[in-house]
Scaffold this active site. Structure first.
Site, PDB file in Angstrom:
ATOM      1  CB  SER A   4     -22.737  -4.665  11.138  1.00 21.79           C
ATOM      2  OG  SER A   4     -23.545  -4.565  12.472  1.00 21.79           O
ATOM      3  N   GLY A  64     -22.433   0.249   9.332  1.00 25.51           N
ATOM      4  CA  GLY A  64     -21.755   1.652   9.120  1.00 25.51           C
ATOM      5  C   GLY A  64     -21.318   2.185  10.537  1.00 25.51           C
ATOM      6  CD  GLU A 119     -22.771  -5.167   1.647  1.00 28.30           C
ATOM      7  OE1 GLU A 119     -22.148  -4.159   1.763  1.00 28.30           O
ATOM      8  OE2 GLU A 119     -23.366  -5.644   2.615  1.00 28.30           O
ATOM      9  CD  GLU A 133     -20.140  -5.653   4.343  1.00 26.62           C
ATOM     10  OE1 GLU A 133     -19.498  -6.053   5.249  1.00 26.62           O
ATOM     11  OE2 GLU A 133     -21.290  -5.191   4.729  1.00 26.62           O
ATOM     12  CG  ASP A 183     -29.308  -3.610   5.518  1.00 26.90           C
ATOM     13  OD1 ASP A 183     -28.931  -3.935   4.393  1.00 26.90           O
ATOM     14  OD2 ASP A 183     -29.053  -3.204   6.264  1.00 26.90           O
ATOM     15  CB  THR A 184     -30.108  -3.937   0.418  1.00 23.13           C
ATOM     16  OG1 THR A 184     -29.504  -5.040   0.172  1.00 23.13           O
ATOM     17  CG2 THR A 184     -29.129  -2.945   1.015  1.00 23.13           C
ATOM     18  NE  ARG A 200     -32.817  -0.546   8.121  1.00 25.03           N
ATOM     19  CZ  ARG A 200     -31.812  -1.691   8.268  1.00 25.03           C
ATOM     20  NH1 ARG A 200     -32.228  -2.735   8.801  1.00 25.03           N
ATOM     21  NH2 ARG A 200     -30.702  -1.734   8.210  1.00 25.03           N
TER      22      ARG A 200
END
Ligand SMILES: Nc1ncnc2c1ncn2[C@@H]1O[C@H](COP(=O)(O)OP(=O)(O)OP(=O)(O)O)[C@@H](O)[C@H]1O
Ligand SMILES: NCC(=O)N[C@@H]1O[C@H](COP(=O)([O-])[O-])[C@@H](O)[C@H]1O
Ligand SMILES: [Mg+2]
Length: 395
Positions: free
Chosen positions: A152, A154, A268, A280, A287-288, A365
């Protein structure tokens, strides 16, 4: 229904922290679980446990000890077979144990969406060896995107421009793969106009509802900025724009119905000039979707909680165009300080969430800047500027 309920959160990062706050505001009891101590949600939960969530024995131990009413996964990497067992024993797993199992691996959710439901996705194939990947790549064409089926944010993902890069992408995917699976997915590269997250709220006894779409920008397969509402450029007039949103909502309803249960899903999509392509989904806050911490009357964590507990959601109101921008660390450290906070907060309608993660690594993050403005462009500029003022420093 009587409150409080006992909620066990599997994964205690920044998303879990906000969910815990929402749950406690309505009087619930939260047990926060993660692989390391002092994880963000643990800082605000009633109780916490540090275990390997990939271990069935560890999960059994904490579930037997706390006897939660609900198990609420916050990350993907969980021994999902064990969740199926808990569900059979009468504990409600959110949204369902099946949903967590299907979304843990990219191949299972992809097969469900594309093969079973006939939803448009990027062209794709799987490979378990380098030579399989090489032949799949020549079939799919270039550029393409290679990702481990288990990863996940990326991790292990790369865009492959030509045949000479396939081997590097294979090695990178295998290194970035969670667990010991050597399976990768290769996808056609979608040259999208915009990518969106459609926060989809599936309720036990009420229709599925949506938040206004969230646009986002990713780097290294990880989110950098998000904004709401996403302007899906009106190609062919305003009605066309509306149609693409309705098409995305229809797909989100179809896929989340197949997964069942209740809760918020981050669905998404890649939006091209004439297509809505399913990518997906997360069967939990996305998160977005942290932009909803400033944009809406009920943020994505409050919506998740209400959906989970079967509480009403009378309306979802967006206050103003809004944006979020991430605050990333640049190095490894376990003495985290933030500079520039006062400067960032000096602008009206700007806020911050600094997650309180106990250590950093490059690109981890550590916080997010939030902003509201008259337009999404202005909100994005404000959020990015605020995030750029914050520096993650050590002593
Ligand atoms: N086929 C594709 N074509 C174009 N871009 C892609 C494709 N697949 C992935 N991407 C880009 O990479 C990003 C991350 O991919 P994806 O969402 O599949 O991975 P992820 O690791 O699960 O991310 P997360 O867990 O953060 O949602 C996407 O949001 C998109 O920007
Ligand atoms: N894209 C998924 C996502 O954003 N998940 C969020 O990041 C945390 C892990 O962060 P960490 O890797 O910094 O510990 C997770 O616990 C969740 O809150
Ligand atoms: Mg994604």
């Amino acid at each position: 229904m009587k409150l409080p309920k006992k909620l066990m959160l599997l994964g205690s990062g920044e998303l879990g922290k906000e969910f815990t706050i929402a749950a406690q505001r309505l009087g619930n009891h939260v047990v926060a679980v993660d692989r390391y101590p002092h994880a963000p949600a643990m800082q605000v939960a009633d109780e916490c446990e540090v275990i390997s969530m990939l271990s069935a024995d560890d999960l059994e131990r904490v579930v037997s000890k706390h006897q939660p009413d609900y198990i609420i996964p916050e990350i993907e990497a969980i021994r999902t077979e064990k969740l199926l067992e808990f569900e059979q024993r009468g504990i409600t797993v959110i949204p369902t144990a099946k949903a967590t199992d299907y979304t843990m691996n990219r191949d299972r959710i992809r097969e469900l969406a594309h093969k079973e439901l006939g939803v448009r996705t990027a062209k794709y194939a799987y490979a378990t060896t380098l030579s399989e990947l090489q032949s799949a790549a020549s079939e799919i064409g270039f550029p393409n995107v290679v990702k481990p089926v288990m990863s996940s944010s990326g991790k292990g993902q790369s865009v492959v421009a030509s045949a000479v890069e396939v081997e590097t992408a294979w090695n990178y995917a295998i290194d970035g793969s969670r667990g010991d699976t050597h399976k990768v997915i290769i996808e056609e590269f979608i040259d999208f106009e915009i990518e969106i997250t459609l926060l989809t709220i599936k309720q036990w006894n009420a229709p599925t509802i949506f938040c206004p779409p969230i646009g986002h920008r990713q780097e290294r397969g990880d989110y950098q900025e998000s904004w709401q509402p996403a302007q899906i450029k009106p190609v062919g007039g305003a009605s066309r724009n509306e149609n693409r949103l309705l098409a995305a909502q229809a797909i989100a309803t179809q896929v989340t119905d197949a997964l069942g249960g209740a809760g918020i899903f981050g669905v998404e999509f890649f939006i091209t000039a004439d297509e809505v392509i399913f990518s997906e989904l997360s069967p939990r806050p996305h998160d977005t979707g942290m932009v909803t911490l400033i944009s809406q009357n009920l943020n994505e964590f409050e919506l998740h909680l209400r959906a989970v507990l079967g509480l009403p959601i009378p309306n979802i109101i967006q206050y103003a165009p809004s944006a979020s921008a991430v605050i990333l660390a640049s190095k490894n450290s376990d003495l985290i300080y933030f500079s520039g906070v006062a400067d960032a907060l000096s602008v009206p309608d700007v806020d911050l969430r600094l997650f309180g993660k106990p250590d950093s690594r490059p690109y981890r993050r550590m916080g997010v800047a939030l902003a509201k403005a008259e337009t999404t462009e202005l909100a994005r500029a404000k959020a990015v500027e605020a995030a750029s003022k914050i520096e993650v420093v050590d002593r």
